[in-house]
Design a protein around this motif. Structure first.
Motif, PDB file in Angstrom:
ATOM      1  N   LEU A 287     -19.912  33.292  38.059  1.00 28.82           N
ATOM      2  CA  LEU A 287     -19.027  32.859  39.184  1.00 28.82           C
ATOM      3  C   LEU A 287     -17.798  32.452  38.508  1.00 28.82           C
ATOM      4  O   LEU A 287     -16.704  33.009  38.986  1.00 28.82           O
ATOM      5  N   ILE A 288     -17.631  31.986  37.525  1.00 29.01           N
ATOM      6  CA  ILE A 288     -16.350  31.692  36.637  1.00 29.01           C
ATOM      7  C   ILE A 288     -16.513  32.248  35.236  1.00 29.01           C
ATOM      8  O   ILE A 288     -16.786  31.753  34.264  1.00 29.01           O
ATOM      9  N   PRO A 289     -15.760  33.589  35.116  1.00 25.04           N
ATOM     10  CA  PRO A 289     -15.884  34.260  33.773  1.00 25.04           C
ATOM     11  C   PRO A 289     -15.387  33.605  32.782  1.00 25.04           C
ATOM     12  O   PRO A 289     -15.847  33.600  31.596  1.00 25.04           O
ATOM     13  N   ASP A 290     -14.587  32.798  32.814  1.00 24.57           N
ATOM     14  CA  ASP A 290     -13.712  31.711  31.630  1.00 24.57           C
ATOM     15  C   ASP A 290     -14.264  30.454  31.352  1.00 24.57           C
ATOM     16  O   ASP A 290     -13.961  29.754  30.599  1.00 24.57           O
ATOM     17  N   LEU A 291     -15.684  30.463  31.921  1.00 21.35           N
ATOM     18  CA  LEU A 291     -16.307  29.038  31.702  1.00 21.35           C
ATOM     19  C   LEU A 291     -16.493  28.699  30.429  1.00 21.35           C
ATOM     20  O   LEU A 291     -16.509  27.472  30.061  1.00 21.35           O
TER      21      LEU A 291
END
Length: 487
Positions: A287-291
């Motif tokens: 959901l948040i690629p840069d997590l």
């Protein structure tokens, strides 16, 4: 009429609140500290019902109705953030269709939001989102709610005893008329009562065993990760059947990613595992690629008390999140004994009302529930504000906690921590734990410090990469070389 409630989590205090409002004297017994179990270990979501529309519609409807009610009667502990359900390309279209149909059927408001508007608000979300919907999710400030409930029931004459373990029942024939307890000092006594309610959550089966009864509660733990900085202002859910790593909840100054669901035999929360934390990060990155660039503060596990009357088999996610009230006079021939099992934090008030109605029917008490109408208040003035210059020494730099803040909080280490949030920031108690706990009881200082250190270390070890690996080494060095603590 006196009722003893065993367990001071959300369910127990919800039961105590409902019974107190009926004019019944209540004594709450807690073997540890308020919120030490499941209620102190959740991701803070005030459910809209959206998560369970397809898989558990009964629980979904209850969650939505209680969400709306808590906004009125407990607004100090509710943050109305709103939330989104997002569907990625490739996710199940049939589930989405069923989800929308159930929302309309159950009256849960769901509003389409254009992907462009969503990404304008939350640019960190993946570009692979196909559709998105707004729901009335929110954030429940769990420790604030527990504190409000405690003060509200005490202001109306009911009592609560921490570190007081119920060990059995005293009977007169087949009727309960007392509860045997073991106190923190090691002393024992029997407290007279007319009824007893088991709200011990994951420990409910053990309490029932002390009563000579068999209740099959299935503990299931869930790992959650806490990220520094509140990078989201709304809840974000993935639009698919509930699974691991599919929800982000903004809470105070942080964001919490949840959660796994693993059945286990013990009611105790296990130590978080690095392998599970890594997997949760991978799932959240969908959901948040840069997590991976977000700073993880720590991991923690909470244990759900799942209950299925017909027995539990297979994946614990298939067990209903609804609750059950057991009247042991009907079930086991034990008059005056009740259990409340399962449920969600969001539905604690409803669980109290349902238990109160059953208890009133069984014991012929003509006193209706009033918990829908009366706000959960403390009946006490708010603490006086203290100017920064008059607050004494700064004890916790991360959360800006001063001596005066500690003096205004309750006596226990857990209540001090969640009343001020010391040791919750980036240093995870490395610099402030000994300063704050040293303001408490000298007798309990070493034990409280050791408990906090071990809990922080377990949470850090699970996410011990990058900055956290350096923090672990620093914490151990300071504790051993500067403070003389045993590692």
């Amino acid at each position: 009429m006196r009722v003893i409630v065993i367990g001071a989590g959300a369910t127990g205090l919800g039961v105590a609140w409902d019974l107190t409002l009926r004019g019944i004297e209540v004594i709450v017994l807690e073997a540890q500290e308020i919120g030490a179990g499941t209620s102190g270990r959740f991701h803070g979501l005030l459910h809209s019902g959206g998560r369970y529309l397809v898989t558990d519609p009964s629980a979904a409807k209850e969650c939505y109705q209680e969400n709306m009610l808590l906004r009125d009667i407990a607004s100090e502990a509710v943050v109305t953030t709103g939330g989104y359900f997002v569907k990625k390309y490739g996710d199940d279209d049939v589930f989405e269709s069923n989800w929308l149909g159930q929302a309309e059927k159950l009256g849960v408001p769901v509003h389409p939001v254009s992907v462009g508007d969503l990404r304008a608000e939350m640019g960190m979300l993946t570009e692979q989102i196909e559709r998105s919907y707004w729901v009335p999710d929110g954030v429940l400030e769990g420790f604030k709610m527990l504190a409000m409930l405690v003060q509200a029931i005490q202001a109306r004459g009911s009592k609560l005893f921490e570190h007081t373990k119920a060990t059995g029942l005293r009977l007169q024939g087949d009727r309960v008329n007392g509860v045997a307890v073991e106190e923190r000092s090691g002393g024992t006594r029997v407290i007279d009562c007319d009824a007893v309610v088991n709200t011990a959550g994951p420990w409910a089966g053990f309490v029932a065993r002390d009563w000579g009864l068999d209740i099959r509660v299935q503990p299931s733990y869930g790992l959650m990760l806490i990220f520094a900085n509140r990078r989201l202002d709304k809840v974000v859910n993935r639009l698919k059947s509930p699974s691991d790593g599919d929800i982000f909840v903004p809470h105070q100054e942080v964001v919490i990613l949840g959660t796994t669901d693993v059945a286990q035999p013990s009611p105790e929360a296990p130590q978080p595992l690095r392998s599970e934390a890594v997997r949760l990060m991978e799932l959240g990155s969908e959901l948040i690629p840069d997590l991976g660039s977000w700073r993880v503060l720590r991991g923690f596990n909470g244990v759900r008390p799942l209950y299925e009357p017909s027995g539990i088999a297979g994946d614990s996610r298939t067990v209903s999140r609804d609750f059950a009230v057991l009247d042991h006079s009907e079930r086991d021939g034990l008059l005056g004994a009740f259990s409340v099992l399962g449920g969600k934090w969001t539905t604690f008030r409803l669980m109290g009302e349902a238990l109160g109605n059953q208890l009133a029917t069984t014991l012929n008490i003509d006193s209706p529930s009033r918990s829908r109408e009366i706000a959960i208040d403390t009946k006490a003035p708010p603490p006086a504000t203290v100017a920064v210059g008059d607050r004494g020494a700064l004890l916790c730099e991360c959360e800006q906690v001063y001596e005066a803040d500690i003096a205004q909080t309750a006596r226990s280490a857990m209540q001090r921590r969640f009343g001020t949030w010391f040791a919750m920031g980036p240093c995870q108690g490395t610099f402030c734990a000994h300063r704050v706990l040293g303001r408490g009881s000298e007798e309990n200082f070493a034990k409280e410090l050791n408990t906090l250190r071990r809990e922080r270390e377990h949470g850090l070890d699970a996410v011990g990469w990058g900055a956290n690996a350096r923090l672990i080494a620093l914490e151990q060095s300071i504790a051993a070389q500067c403070l003389g603590e045993e590692l």
